[in-house]
Write an enzyme that holds these catalytic residues in place. Structure first.
Site: not given
Lengths: 397, 265
Positions: B51, B62, B177
């Protein structure tokens, strides 16, 4: 003609708005949208909110005819919508009381917020006191330096102020950090966004809470036998005071509206915050709107003398109103804002915050085009106490 | 053609009853040369999917680790052209590991979503993950990805209600995911308690592989989570090692070796 029903169901104002958020937040946004839809029509909620706005925040705020300021130009009559008279010193409290009350309805115990100038932070900390909520405010480390007084106020009010050191260390980065906190604590936390930005339903919800500004103005003008105004003018950072002020008049075709963005050191320098003037459509903070960005889609740093306008994007409804040509967006530099501050202080004995000082600074370009028989209403979104140190260091009088 | 490289790989791993190990890297951290070297080394060490994170100025999903690597990469002036160039170079050299392009939406949007899908696929990317793009938005991009053979992977989280998770699973190409926690990316000591239950429900609703990411750092966690799913995705823990070794790739590669061993054994 402006459609009254915007945004649509998916939170779009034309091409702008939407929900561009991590999946973790989608459920919370759905819950918020549903809860907000219910309280809009809930007369108990509306009554309770109105009581807080009137008895606590000091609404309605005055509409003042600034005759000495008008005399400077000898053209249209100038009126000031006095949001600077609100409790905590700016229009921000209209929204924080609304969302605070809604957070209580949602059963949330904890509030997170971002702040730039600290006005929204103070207004949030204040609302959290009233409603008994825990309050965490994220603020860029640079803004903490620039706005020490508001940081101290927030702490006195029991809020935890968390400095943000990433990126440009200003409002944009504080917003990133508030969203990250929300993603982590979404079950018990409400994100109390301070402007008409972010994912749906925030742009619509914050607009509605701020619409009291324009609604009152309409009634007050009628009472003064002015009728509909010829011009409305307000500063635009995220754009909540401007949207709240403009919204009720959007359908009145004869009312010309001007949004003043911060041009910093000039729109042809790299240091400005003129998103609508110089940006391109993009995605930041959960919405699609105009955005200051480079050719590779990286967000560029905004600059303005006023921390409250120092933001590289803008509410999606403003992007829509720009493209629909319903509102004209112009710019005023740091210098114009300082001139505006000085002018209003000297002409009327009112010290404006540096954010609406941009709108006052723009009057020198607008007023010569107006007629004596016309009226100009300016949204004086906040008072200048918080900016005195900045002004002192820059104005050599 | 592109996405088939990912789908074939996942199909083969399933046939061999092998778990999937997906490793995240930030493009251009510590530098572009190191990214290339790491991808090749990870391929040799048995990593199944890469990824590749494109650095963005405002990575709001993040945590501090990937924020840091993104800032550093951007300071070095990394652009989309570097991403396309690297993929092209790797493919030219015969590197066959599936590579997913991970990016926030704005750089893609600015490039033009259709032009991006076309260019990314032509350069040798196999799929795309956009953390701030839920399936309701920019649906045109989904068509573009299909048209050019780019597998689009969406995220399912602990706050995703079951009917929605099912709908998202249907839209995923390649794999699903699953985000193991409420929060941003970054290594964590503990795995949240409800992961097992959520994964059991999700796997009943789809026959596509489910990979678990966010917060995975130790071989023990990786082994535990891949026992509940079809595999794991590890990111921040790799970047942490690169950061601690001042950009030397050795410790990160040794770490990957231990992780792959834990997941595959």
């Amino acid at each position: 003609m402006m459609k009254k029903t915007l945004p649509d169901k998916r939170g779009y104002f034309g091409d702008f708005g939407g929900r561009y958020v991590p999946e973790t937040l989608m459920r919370a946004l759905d819950e918020l949208t549903n809860a907000y839809r219910l309280v809009r029509k809930d007369s108990n909620f509306q009554k309770e909110l109105r009581e807080y706005l009137e008895d606590y925040a000091g609404r309605p705020t005055a509409l003042y005819e600034a005759k000495r300021l008008s005399a400077v130009y000898k053209r249209a009559r100038i009126f000031l919508k006095r949001e600077d008279l609100c409790h905590t010193g700016a229009h921000k409290i209209n929204n924080t009381l609304g969302q605070g009350l809604l957070a209580v309805r949602l059963g949330k115990k904890r509030i997170v917020a971002e702040t730039g100038a600290g006005q929204h932070g103070v207004a949030t900390a204040t609302a959290c006191r009233v409603f008994g909520l825990k309050c965490v405010v994220y603020m860029g480390a640079l803004d903490i330096e620039r706005q020490a007084l508001n940081v101290y106020k927030m702490r006195l009010l029991g809020a935890e102020v968390r400095p943000v050191y990433s990126g440009s260390r200003t409002l944009k980065d504080a917003t990133n950090e508030a969203i990250r906190d929300w993603v982590t604590n979404v079950d018990d936390t409400h994100y109390l966004l301070g402007s008409v930005v972010g994912p749906h339903p925030y742009p619509a919800m914050v607009r509605d809470f701020q619409s009291t500004i324009g609604d009152e103005t309409r009634g007050q003008l009628r009472k003064k036998r002015v009728g509909l105004p010829d011009y409305l003018i307000a500063c635009v950072g995220g754009g909540s005071n401007a949207i709240g002020f403009f919204h009720t008049f959007l359908k009145d075709r004869g009312v010309r509206m001007i949004g003043v963005e911060a041009a910093g050191k000039g729109v042809n320098t790299r240091e400005h915050a003129a998103t609508l003037t110089k940006g391109f459509p993009g995605i930041l903070h959960g919405m699609k709107s105009y955005l200051l960005q480079n050719r590779d889609g990286q967000v560029e740093l905004a600059h303005s003398i006023s921390a409250g306008l120092d933001y590289p994007s803008v509410g999606p409804e403003h992007s829509y109103l720009k493209d629909a040509k319903r509102v004209r967006y112009v710019t005023a530099t740091d210098r114009d804002a300082l001139d505006g501050f000085k002018l209003l202080t000297e002409a009327e004995g009112i010290m404006p915050a540096l954010e609406p000082s941009h709108a006052i600074g723009y009057l020198k370009r607008l007023m010569p085009k107006t007629k004596k028989s016309e009226s100009v209403v300016l949204c004086l979104s906040g008072r200048g106490d918080k900016d005195i140190d900045t002004v002192k260091s820059l104005l050599k009088t | 053609m592109t996405e088939s490289r990912l789908i074939d790989k996942l199909g083969n791993l399933r046939k061999q009853k092998s778990k999937v190990f997906c490793a995240f890297l930030t493009l251009g951290y510590p530098n572009l040369g190191a990214t290339e070297k790491l991808i090749k080394a990870f391929d040799r060490e048995g990593v199944d999917i890469i990824e590749l994170g494109f650095p963005f100025s405002d990575p709001l999903a993040d945590g501090p680790t990937i924020q840091y690597s993104s800032e550093k990469a951007l300071a070095r002036g990394v652009t989309l052209r570097d991403a396309f160039g690297l993929a092209k170079k790797l493919r030219r050299q015969g590197c066959r590991i599936p590579i997913l392009f991970f990016s926030y939406l704005n750089p893609i949007y600015r490039y033009g979503i259709r032009a991006f899908a076309k260019k990314a696929a032509a350069s040798g990317f196999d799929g795309v993950i956009v953390p701030d793009l839920p399936p309701e938005e920019e649906t045109g991009f989904q068509h573009d990805c299909r048209r050019y053979g780019l597998a689009q992977v969406f995220l399912v989280t602990p706050t995703t209600a079951q009917p929605r998770a099912r709908a998202i699973a249907r839209k995923c190409r390649g794999f699903i995911y699953y985000v193991s926690l409420r929060g941003v990316t970054g290594a964590r000591r503990n795995i949240s308690a409800d992961v097992r239950r959520h994964l059991a429900v999700l796997e009943k609703d789809t026959d596509k592989p489910v990979l678990v990411g966010f917060g995975v750092s130790s071989p023990k966690q990786a082994k535990f989570l891949s026992g509940l799913s079809e595999g794991v995705i590890v990111g921040s823990a790799i970047i942490d090692r690169l950061r601690k070794s001042s950009g030397k790739t050795g410790p990160a590669i040794a770490y990957i070796r231990s992780m792959v061993r834990a997941v595959k054994s």
